[in-house]
Design an enzyme around this catalytic site. Structure first.
Site, PDB file in Angstrom:
ATOM      1  CG  ASP A  34      -2.158  -0.685   1.111  1.00 32.46           C
ATOM      2  OD1 ASP A  34      -2.432  -1.165   0.009  1.00 32.46           O
ATOM      3  OD2 ASP A  34      -2.906  -0.761   2.100  1.00 32.46           O
ATOM      4  CE  LYS A  65      -6.827   8.337  -3.649  1.00 31.41           C
ATOM      5  NZ  LYS A  65      -7.247   8.509  -2.335  1.00 31.41           N
ATOM      6  CG  MET A 101      -6.321   8.655   7.740  1.00 36.09           C
ATOM      7  SD  MET A 101      -7.355   7.339   7.074  1.00 36.09           S
ATOM      8  CE  MET A 101      -7.681   6.355   8.524  1.00 36.09           C
TER       9      MET A 101
HETATM   10  N1  SAH Z   1      -2.554   0.960   9.527  1.00 40.22           N
HETATM   11  C1  SAH Z   1      -1.875   2.238   9.744  1.00 40.22           C
HETATM   12  C2  SAH Z   1      -2.814   3.410   9.586  1.00 40.22           C
HETATM   13  C3  SAH Z   1      -3.371   3.557   8.193  1.00 40.22           C
HETATM   14  S1  SAH Z   1      -4.430   4.937   8.015  1.00 40.22           S
HETATM   15  C4  SAH Z   1      -1.221   2.216  11.123  1.00 40.22           C
HETATM   16  O1  SAH Z   1      -1.493   1.320  11.922  1.00 40.22           O
HETATM   17  O2  SAH Z   1      -0.381   3.092  11.383  1.00 40.22           O
HETATM   18  C5  SAH Z   1      -3.336   6.151   7.368  1.00 40.22           C
HETATM   19  C6  SAH Z   1      -3.034   7.192   8.407  1.00 40.22           C
HETATM   20  O3  SAH Z   1      -2.110   6.675   9.346  1.00 40.22           O
HETATM   21  C7  SAH Z   1      -2.373   8.444   7.886  1.00 40.22           C
HETATM   22  O4  SAH Z   1      -3.322   9.332   7.348  1.00 40.22           O
HETATM   23  C8  SAH Z   1      -1.758   8.988   9.146  1.00 40.22           C
HETATM   24  O5  SAH Z   1      -2.725   9.577   9.983  1.00 40.22           O
HETATM   25  C9  SAH Z   1      -1.299   7.716   9.817  1.00 40.22           C
HETATM   26  N2  SAH Z   1       0.100   7.386   9.485  1.00 40.22           N
HETATM   27  C10 SAH Z   1       0.557   6.289   8.882  1.00 40.22           C
HETATM   28  N3  SAH Z   1       1.903   6.310   8.773  1.00 40.22           N
HETATM   29  C11 SAH Z   1       2.299   7.463   9.348  1.00 40.22           C
HETATM   30  C12 SAH Z   1       3.567   8.078   9.585  1.00 40.22           C
HETATM   31  N4  SAH Z   1       4.703   7.504   9.213  1.00 40.22           N
HETATM   32  N5  SAH Z   1       3.587   9.271  10.218  1.00 40.22           N
HETATM   33  C13 SAH Z   1       2.451   9.865  10.625  1.00 40.22           C
HETATM   34  N6  SAH Z   1       1.242   9.346  10.425  1.00 40.22           N
HETATM   35  C14 SAH Z   1       1.153   8.157   9.806  1.00 40.22           C
END
Ligand code: SAH
Length: 263
Positions: free
Chosen positions: A29, A51, A166
């Site tokens: 992803d 995307k 998000m």
């Molecule tokens: N499964 C992921 C979350 C996916 S939703 C998890 O457990 O982390 C996607 C959101 O995750 C992004 O919009 C942001 O809010 C957060 N996110 C994911 N990776 C990130 C990163 N390296 N730094 C900050 N926010 C992150």
């Protein structure tokens, strides 16, 4: 179904590394650090499912069906997701489709951005002197709108610390809802973007100033927003900054105990 962690490849689990080495096909992803893919079996087919270049992402159903098809053809398929696959990552939906199709699967959790990402910013999601509970929420739903199912009154009143995924897009509305529900305008807030990656940025602000500060700083997605006094701990625990010579700002940011006390 593998979680790749928030970015820093060192945060992969050993199970994830083994899976990368063994997979025939890897479908990953957006938000998966590409450096992680360097550990894949060189013969593996690697495909992107997010995307790209402004084009819409493939439909969730299509991704799930593709996983089913590949597995039915006898491939060992690795579905690689950012963070933890079961935290706002649709891993539950995809895994369900696989089970419904009779496909055996293994779930490998990952470090979620809302915990590990904050840790890289020196923010513990819990601290005995601040909170005995944490609320994780998503700032938008599957349509991109603010999730209508969230009871902001209840969150505002009942959540000692709020960790938002998000949430950048709808921050003005989210801040307004929390403030209207009685949350302290001076409550500390941290925004951590690209957490654990070399381009990580951290903004320290408050509920009432967050909107303006986010705009002025240009900090953007992907970001975690953390509302609560635990964010103050960064003044002491910014360990990455400290490695670069940033001085500790406060040894006791919560003002709760003398520094020599350990209990
Ligand atoms: N499964 C992921 C979350 C996916 S939703 C998890 O457990 O982390 C996607 C959101 O995750 C992004 O919009 C942001 O809010 C957060 N996110 C994911 N990776 C990130 C990163 N390296 N730094 C900050 N926010 C992150």
């Amino acid at each position: 179904m593998v979680g790749g962690g928030p970015g820093d490849p060192g945060l992969l689990t050993l199970h994830a590394l083994n899976a990368l080495r063994q997979a025939d096909v890897i479908i990953y992803d957006a938000l998966v650090n590409q450096a992680i893919l360097d550990w894949a079996n060189p013969a593996a087919i690697i495909e992107y499912a997010g995307k790209r270049g402004g084009k819409p992402s493939p439909h969730q159903r299509d991704i799930s069906l593709k996983l089913v098809e590949l597995a039915r053809n006898g491939k060992r398929v690795l579905r690689l997701k950012g963070g933890d696959p079961f935290v706002f990552g649709r891993g539950g939906e995809e895994a369900q489709t696989l089970v419904q199709a009779g496909i055996k699967l293994r779930i490998i959790p990952g470090i979620s951005a809302g915990i590990g990402g904050l840790a890289y910013a020196g923010i513990p999601v819990t601290h005995r002197d601040v909170n005995q509970s944490v609320t994780f929420l998503s700032g938008h739903d599957r349509t991109g709108a603010m999730p209508s199912a969230i009871n902001w009154q209840a969150v505002s009143r009942g959540s000692q610390v709020i960790v938002m995924y998000m949430a950048i897009k709808h921050m003005p509305d989210i801040c307004r809802k929390l403030l209207d529900a009685g949350r302290d305008p001076n409550e500390p807030v941290a925004v951590v973007s690209n957490a654990t990656n070399p381009d990580m940025k951290v903004l320290e602000t408050t509920l009432s100033t967050a909107m303006q500060d986010i705009q002025d700083s240009g900090i953007g997605a992907p970001a975690i927003v953390c509302v609560g006094r635990v964010t103050l701990m960064r003044q002491c625990l910014d360990w990455l900054g400290q490695m670069d010579g940033v001085p500790v700002r406060d040894l006791d940011p919560l003002n709760v105990r003398s520094v020599s006390e350990t209990g």
